[in-house]
Structure formats: structure tokens, C-alpha cells
Design an enzyme around this catalytic site. Structure first.
Site, short mmCIF file in Angstrom:
data_model
loop_
_atom_site.label_atom_id
_atom_site.label_comp_id
_atom_site.label_asym_id
_atom_site.label_seq_id
_atom_site.Cartn_x
_atom_site.Cartn_y
_atom_site.Cartn_z
N SER A 1 14.97 21.58 -16.11
CA SER A 1 13.78 22.38 -16.39
C SER A 1 14.22 23.68 -17.04
O SER A 1 15.30 24.19 -16.75
CB SER A 1 13.04 22.66 -15.08
OG SER A 1 12.28 23.85 -15.19
N GLU B 1 9.76 8.45 -17.04
CA GLU B 1 8.38 8.92 -17.28
C GLU B 1 7.93 8.56 -18.69
O GLU B 1 6.78 8.16 -18.91
CB GLU B 1 8.29 10.43 -17.06
CG GLU B 1 8.42 10.82 -15.60
CD GLU B 1 8.58 12.32 -15.39
OE1 GLU B 1 8.16 13.10 -16.26
OE2 GLU B 1 9.14 12.71 -14.36
N LYS C 1 16.02 21.78 -10.82
CA LYS C 1 15.34 20.53 -11.17
C LYS C 1 16.24 19.52 -11.88
O LYS C 1 17.07 19.87 -12.70
CB LYS C 1 14.14 20.82 -12.08
CG LYS C 1 12.98 21.49 -11.39
CD LYS C 1 12.27 20.59 -10.37
CE LYS C 1 11.42 19.53 -11.00
NZ LYS C 1 10.23 20.04 -11.64
N HIS D 1 0.83 -1.22 0.00
CA HIS D 1 0.00 0.00 0.00
C HIS D 1 0.86 1.26 0.00
O HIS D 1 0.43 2.30 0.48
CB HIS D 1 -0.95 0.03 1.19
CG HIS D 1 -1.72 -1.23 1.39
ND1 HIS D 1 -2.93 -1.49 0.81
CD2 HIS D 1 -1.41 -2.36 2.11
CE1 HIS D 1 -3.35 -2.70 1.17
NE2 HIS D 1 -2.44 -3.25 1.95
#
Ligand code: ARG
Length: 460
Positions: free
Chosen positions: A277, A290, A283, A156
Site C-alpha cells: 500500500s 483480486e 499491508k 455457508h
């Protein structure tokens, strides 16, 4: 370019429908398979006496030349052709005249395309299996390197019990080993030759289908001509196996993405496999992971396309089936690019073992071990579970951990406790003590590594 089927028609295909009807844009990648198939077919026509041996030899020699010319760039594939089969046959006829026209005896584009896709996908399966093996190899190396790196195991997404980083990534190796099995299973079932099914009902010529099958490295021939030309189960099976690979890569990507976040910081990706970024200078984004996660959707879509294309068509060949190639090739190409980018990303990432160890120290992931210790002292598991739950609540109240909770407090909850409990809840001991087969202990890891290494050494 003139169509092969022109005889009974008075008009050319309307300009608007030529591109719509044509598959050359996506089937030209099968040029080598198409030519190899034609060489085998022409050889058989010669040995069976269906055409003159001398003509068969001329055809096969010229087809070899066409193959070399396409490969070298001397011959460009005509984008206006209806499909790759039409183009190759047209080129052969251009070069050999009447002799070239004999190639299509006892054959149809229906069995020809069924053959070409099988040959193409057989090759692609081997290429994909090699890439999967490479990833499994990298996982095994990492698992060996981090055999003792304690990390929290989750259910979980809540910290649950202590495991090692090695155990965690070997779970992915296990999935990928099944993927290898699935790929070789698909390949085995697909490896029968449909050529000789002709348009749908075989032929009156005395063909030798087994000779063609043997020349092309098939294990046998398809046994029903209608099925031979209209079966695309192998595309669906492959798309399904590829979809499952993408499920695995996508889950792994999801974990990499989480692990890269400041909230986890379990791994850091190499600069070569991360992006920045345009506005936020701090970043470092896990774009590769992804993208892999995102591209899984394409492959599932390809599977759905194939299932839908096939589900409503009457036997045998229907033009709907031309839609098979874009879908299955997209699935193949997507899995290949994903594996190509994913494997070195994993290979070069830094594993931040200290952060994993620190995370494991929080979250009471040794609570089960505490309960098990009480069981060892004779308490039934349910009572041990309850007592440990009370201890956890106490720790949360006082901002302590099971390791830092004083023994007096333990004793207040259950008088069976003594100093031995601290040893039992030591995380390294908890992991080492999980000796059950398939668990995170050392021996199980050795078994997992041996199995995975054996699997990648096998031929698929
Ligand atoms: N381009 C076609 C395909 O990919 C080849 C088979 C054509 N057969 C036919 N009868 N039109 O399916």
C-alpha cells in the site's frame, strides 16, 4: 486506402465513417490465418483449373513473402485499410498486378472472415488449454505435497467438517478438467471449413471445398452456405466456456483473498505476486487474485455482447457481425493473462498448515463424526445428532471443545459414550475414515490425482 468494392460508388467513404467501418484495428491479429487461408484457396483455384496453375503458384509464393514481411516488420499493416482481408489482397495486387486480382475468384470476405476467425480461435483454444493444463499440474503437485494437511471444510462459510488442503484444491482441479473438456468440445464443433460458402449462396465455379478444408487441417466443411457465413455459434460457445473458466478462477481467487487475510492466514503469497500500500506500511495485498476476480466480469460481458449481436440478425452476413471479434478476442486475451498470472501465484504461495490445523480444531467440525460414533453404538442417527448438538452447546457454554470435554459430561448426555469417542473425533482419523469415493481420504485423493494427471496428458 481504396476500398475493394469501389466500382459502383462515385464517392469515397466519408472520413467520419472510415474508422467506424474499419475493423483493421482488431482483425489485423489474424494476418497469418488470413494469408494461410488465401494460400489454400489459391492452391485450390489452381488445381481445379479455375485460374492458371502458374498464376496460382505466383500468388501462393507472394503470399508467403507477404507473411514473412509482416512477421519481420518489413511490411507494416496499414491502419487505414478497411480490414485485414482488404489489406492483404491489396498488397498482393500491388506486388503482382493482374495476377493478384485473381485471388478473390469464388470467394467473398464473408466466408473469408468466417474462416479466419475459426483458424484464429482454434489456435487460441490450444494455447488456453495448455495454460489450463499447467494450472491443473500445479494443483496436483500441491495436493501431493499437502495430502495430509488438515483444514476445515466449509458450507455457508461456516466450519463444517474436516478435510485436507489437498482435497480442497483438487476440487478446483476437477473444475478445470471439465473446462478442458469444454474447450476441446468447442474446438471439435468449430473445426469445419466455411470457405466456399462465398458471399451467401456458394458459387458457380467448380471449387473443391474439401481440398481447402484438408489443406487447412479441418475435419470437414460446413454444409449450408448461408449458415457457413453467418454462424458465430463457435464464438458464443467459446465465450461461454471461457466464462465458466473465469467463474472457477474467480471463486478460487476469492478463497485465496480470504486465506491471505489475518482472519484466516491459511496461505501467504510470494512477494512477487503481492503488492503493498502507498500509505499503510504493513499491508501485503492479494492484487493478482483480486484482478482475476474482477476480470471475470469482462469475459461475462463479452459473452453477453456476442449473444446480443447475434440474436436479431437475419440471414446471412450482416455487418453487425464485425462486432464479434473484439468481444471474443477480449475474452480470449483476458483468460490468457489471468491464467498466466494465476498459475505461478499458486505455485509459489506458502501453505500455512499449522494455521489450517488450528482452525480445524475450533468450530466443532468433528461433530458429525461424534454423532456417527453413536450410530455405530446402535443409536438412530437423529437421536445421535440431537445428543451431539447438546454436547456442542455444553462445550460452547464452558469454552471447551469436543476433544477437551470430560467423559463424565459425555455420559450425562448419553450413557453409550466411553473413552473410544476421543479416538473417533480425532481430526486425522475423521479425515482418514472418510473412505467414500470422492471423499477426502487418501485413496480418493490418489484416484483424483490419477484422473487429473491423465487428463492433462491427453491431447486437447
Ligand atoms: N471486416 C468484416 C468483418 O469483420 C469482414 C467481412 C466484410 N464483409 C462485408 N460484406 N462487408 O465482419
Amino acid at each position: 486506402m481504396a476500398q475493394l468494392w469501389k466500382g459502383r460508388f462515385k464517392k469515397e467513404l466519408a472520413e467520419e465513417t472510415n474508422d467506424f467501418n474499419s475493423s483493421i484495428a482488431f482483425d489485423s491479429r489474424m494476418f497469418e490465418e488470413d494469408i494461410k487461408g488465401s494460400i489454400a484457396h489459391a492452391t485450390m483455384l489452381g488445381t481445379s483449373g479455375i485460374i492458371e496453375k502458374s498464376e496460382s503458384e505466383k500468388i501462393t509464393a507472394e503470399l508467403e513473402k507477404i507473411l514473412q514481411d509482416i512477421k519481420s516488420g518489413a511490411l507494416a499493416i496499414d491502419r487505414n485499410a478497411e480490414d485485414i482481408h482488404t489489406f492483404i489482397e491489396g498488397e498482393l495486387t500491388k506486388r503482382l498486378g493482374q495476377t493478384g486480382k485473381r485471388l478473390h475468384t469464388a470467394r467473398s470476405r464473408n466466408d473469408q472472415v468466417a474462416l479466419d476467425i475459426r483458424l484464429t480461435l482454434r489456435k487460441e483454444i490450444i494455447a488456453i488449454a495448455d495454460k489450463v493444463k499447467k494450472l491443473i499440474g500445479v494443483l496436483c503437485d500441491k495436493a501431493e505435497e499437502y495430502a495430509d494437511a488438515i483444514m476445515p471444510g466449509y458450507t455457508h462459510l461456516q466450519r463444517a467438517q474436516p478435510i485436507t488442503f489437498a482435497h480442497h484444491i483438487m476440487a478446483y482441479a476437477a473444475m478445470l478438467c471439465r473446462d478442458l473438456d469444454r474447450l476441446s468440445d468447442v474446438k471439435r464443433r468449430m473445426n469445419v471449413c466455411p470457405l466456399g460458402s462465398c458471399a451467401l449462396a456458394g458459387t458457380t465455379y467448380p471449387t473443391d471445398r474439401n481440398q481447402v478444408a484438408e489443406l487447412l487441417g479441418f475435419d470437414g466443411i460446413t454444409l449450408n452456405s448461408l449458415d457457413g457465413v453467418s454462424d458465430r455459434d463457435f464464438c458464443i460457445e467459446l465465450a461461454s466456456a471461457l466464462s465458466i473458466i473465469m467463474v472457477h478462477l474467480s471463486r478460487f481467487s476469492e478463497e485465496i483473498i480470504m486465506w491471505c487475510s489475518w482472519e484466516f492466514k491459511f496461505v501467504e503469497l510470494d512477494d512477487a505476486f503481492s503488492t503493498g500500500s502507498s500509505i499503510m506500511p504493513q499491508k501485503k495485498n492479494p492484487d493478482i487474485a483480486e484482478l482475476v476476480r474482477g476480470k471475470s466480469g469482462r469475459v461475462f460481458g463479452d459473452l453477453t455482447t456476442l449473444l446480443t449481436v447475434m440474436k436479431g440478425i437475419a440471414l446471412a452476413y450482416n455487418k453487425d457481425m464485425q462486432e464479434d471479434k473484439e468481444a471474443i478476442f477480449d475474452a480470449v486475451d483476458t483468460v490468457k493473462v489471468c491464467l498466466t498470472a494465476f498459475t505461478p501465484m499458486i505455485e509459489t504461495m506458502t501453505v500455512l498448515t499449522e494455521n489450517m490445523r488450528n482452525a480445524a480444531a475450533k468450530g466443532f467440525i468433528n461433530a458429525t463424526d461424534c454423532a456417527d460414533w453413536l450410530v455405530g453404538k446402535g443409536l438412530p442417527f437423529r437421536d445421535a445428532y440431537k445428543a451431539t448438538g447438546e454436547l456442542v452447546a455444553l462445550c460452547i457454554d464452558r469454552n471447551l471443545t469436543l476433544e477437551t470435554l470430560p467423559i463424565d459430561e459425555y455420559k450425562k448426555v448419553c450413557d453409550l459414550f466411553d473413552d473410544g469417542i476421543y479416538d473417533a473425533i480425532n481430526l486425522e482419523k475423521c479425515v482418514a475414515g472418510r473412505l467414500s469415493e470422492g471423499g477426502p481420504g487418501r485413496e480418493s485423493l490418489a484416484v483424483q490425482l490419477a484422473a487429473a494427471r491423465k487428463k492433462i496428458a491427453e491431447n486437447h
